[in-house]
Write a protein that holds these residues in place. Structure first.
Motif, mmCIF file in Angstrom:
data_model
loop_
_atom_site.group_PDB
_atom_site.id
_atom_site.type_symbol
_atom_site.label_atom_id
_atom_site.label_comp_id
_atom_site.label_asym_id
_atom_site.label_seq_id
_atom_site.Cartn_x
_atom_site.Cartn_y
_atom_site.Cartn_z
ATOM 1 N N LYS A 1 0.826 -1.204 0.000
ATOM 2 C CA LYS A 1 0.000 0.000 0.000
ATOM 3 C C LYS A 1 0.864 1.259 0.000
ATOM 4 C CE LYS A 1 -4.435 -1.238 0.622
ATOM 5 N NZ LYS A 1 -5.496 -0.771 -0.249
ATOM 6 N N GLU B 1 2.430 1.753 -3.378
ATOM 7 C CA GLU B 1 1.416 2.277 -4.288
ATOM 8 C C GLU B 1 1.220 3.776 -4.053
ATOM 9 O OE1 GLU B 1 -3.332 1.773 -5.370
ATOM 10 O OE2 GLU B 1 -2.510 0.690 -3.655
ATOM 11 N N ASN C 1 -9.094 11.099 -7.031
ATOM 12 C CA ASN C 1 -8.845 9.653 -7.023
ATOM 13 C C ASN C 1 -7.687 9.307 -6.090
ATOM 14 O OD1 ASN C 1 -10.901 9.023 -8.827
ATOM 15 N ND2 ASN C 1 -9.592 9.362 -10.589
ATOM 16 N N ILE D 1 -8.865 9.086 -2.495
ATOM 17 C CA ILE D 1 -9.552 7.825 -2.201
ATOM 18 C C ILE D 1 -8.526 6.738 -1.904
ATOM 19 C CG2 ILE D 1 -10.992 5.997 -3.197
ATOM 20 C CD1 ILE D 1 -12.430 8.313 -4.766
ATOM 21 N N MET D 2 -7.502 6.629 -2.738
ATOM 22 C CA MET D 2 -6.437 5.656 -2.520
ATOM 23 C C MET D 2 -5.717 5.953 -1.209
ATOM 24 S SD MET D 2 -2.812 5.168 -2.786
ATOM 25 C CE MET D 2 -2.529 6.820 -3.343
ATOM 26 N N TRP D 3 -5.495 7.241 -0.926
ATOM 27 C CA TRP D 3 -4.797 7.672 0.289
ATOM 28 C C TRP D 3 -5.582 7.242 1.534
ATOM 29 C CZ3 TRP D 3 0.033 9.336 0.429
ATOM 30 C CH2 TRP D 3 0.506 9.924 1.591
ATOM 31 N N ASP D 4 -6.892 7.391 1.469
ATOM 32 C CA ASP D 4 -7.736 6.963 2.588
ATOM 33 C C ASP D 4 -7.608 5.466 2.829
ATOM 34 O OD1 ASP D 4 -8.601 9.558 3.022
ATOM 35 O OD2 ASP D 4 -10.496 9.290 1.947
ATOM 36 N N SER D 5 -7.426 4.681 1.763
ATOM 37 C CA SER D 5 -7.260 3.236 1.935
ATOM 38 C C SER D 5 -5.939 2.919 2.645
ATOM 39 C CB SER D 5 -7.353 2.497 0.600
ATOM 40 O OG SER D 5 -6.195 2.664 -0.179
ATOM 41 N N ILE D 6 -4.920 3.744 2.441
ATOM 42 C CA ILE D 6 -3.651 3.556 3.160
ATOM 43 C C ILE D 6 -3.852 3.870 4.639
ATOM 44 C CG2 ILE D 6 -1.266 4.337 3.431
ATOM 45 C CD1 ILE D 6 -1.214 4.912 0.434
ATOM 46 N N VAL E 1 -6.557 3.555 6.373
ATOM 47 C CA VAL E 1 -7.293 2.433 6.957
ATOM 48 C C VAL E 1 -6.376 1.224 7.130
ATOM 49 C CG1 VAL E 1 -9.156 0.769 6.512
ATOM 50 C CG2 VAL E 1 -9.541 3.210 6.138
ATOM 51 N N ALA E 2 -5.559 0.923 6.127
ATOM 52 C CA ALA E 2 -4.645 -0.224 6.208
ATOM 53 C C ALA E 2 -3.649 -0.050 7.348
ATOM 54 C CB ALA E 2 -3.902 -0.411 4.887
ATOM 55 N N ASP F 1 -5.552 -0.539 10.630
ATOM 56 C CA ASP F 1 -5.873 -1.960 10.802
ATOM 57 C C ASP F 1 -4.637 -2.754 11.218
ATOM 58 O OD1 ASP F 1 -8.513 -1.530 10.125
ATOM 59 O OD2 ASP F 1 -8.335 -2.360 8.095
#
Length: 98
Positions: free
Chosen positions: A50, A53, A75, A78-83, A85-86, A89
């Motif tokens: 992540k 990426e 966009n 959105i990808m940054w928010d997934s990082i 969260v990862a 987690d």
């Protein structure tokens, strides 16, 4: 320094902080018992991918100009928010397993 440069600098700083945190996770995984190492290393590898990426996408974003930058920025966020969260987690899983 313009807005684009400030944005890039802010995101690069966050990537660097996450990389430092990932190194701490990797150290914890190494120190864990063998049966936990496999589980913890799985989470570290996911986080590493992540972050890589994010680094690549930030470099691509910075090369863009004008309207294409603003469009791609949405966009990217959105990808940054997934990082984010990862990373959160992974921290929770490490806390639970160690």
């Amino acid at each position: 320094m313009n807005d684009k440069e400030l944005y890039q600098q802010k995101k690069q700083t966050q990537l660097n902080e996450w990389k430092t945190g990932m190194i701490q996770f990797r150290t914890q995984a190494f120190a864990a018992r063998t049966h936990l190492q496999l589980e913890l290393n799985k989470h570290v590898k996911l986080l590493e991918s992540k972050l890589e990426e994010g680094k690549i996408k930030l470099a691509e974003l910075v090369k863009m100009t004008g309207h294409s930058f603003e469009s791609a920025k949405k966009n990217f966020e959105i990808m940054w928010d997934s990082i984010i969260v990862a990373f959160a987690d992974t921290a929770i899983k490490f806390k639970a397993l160690t």
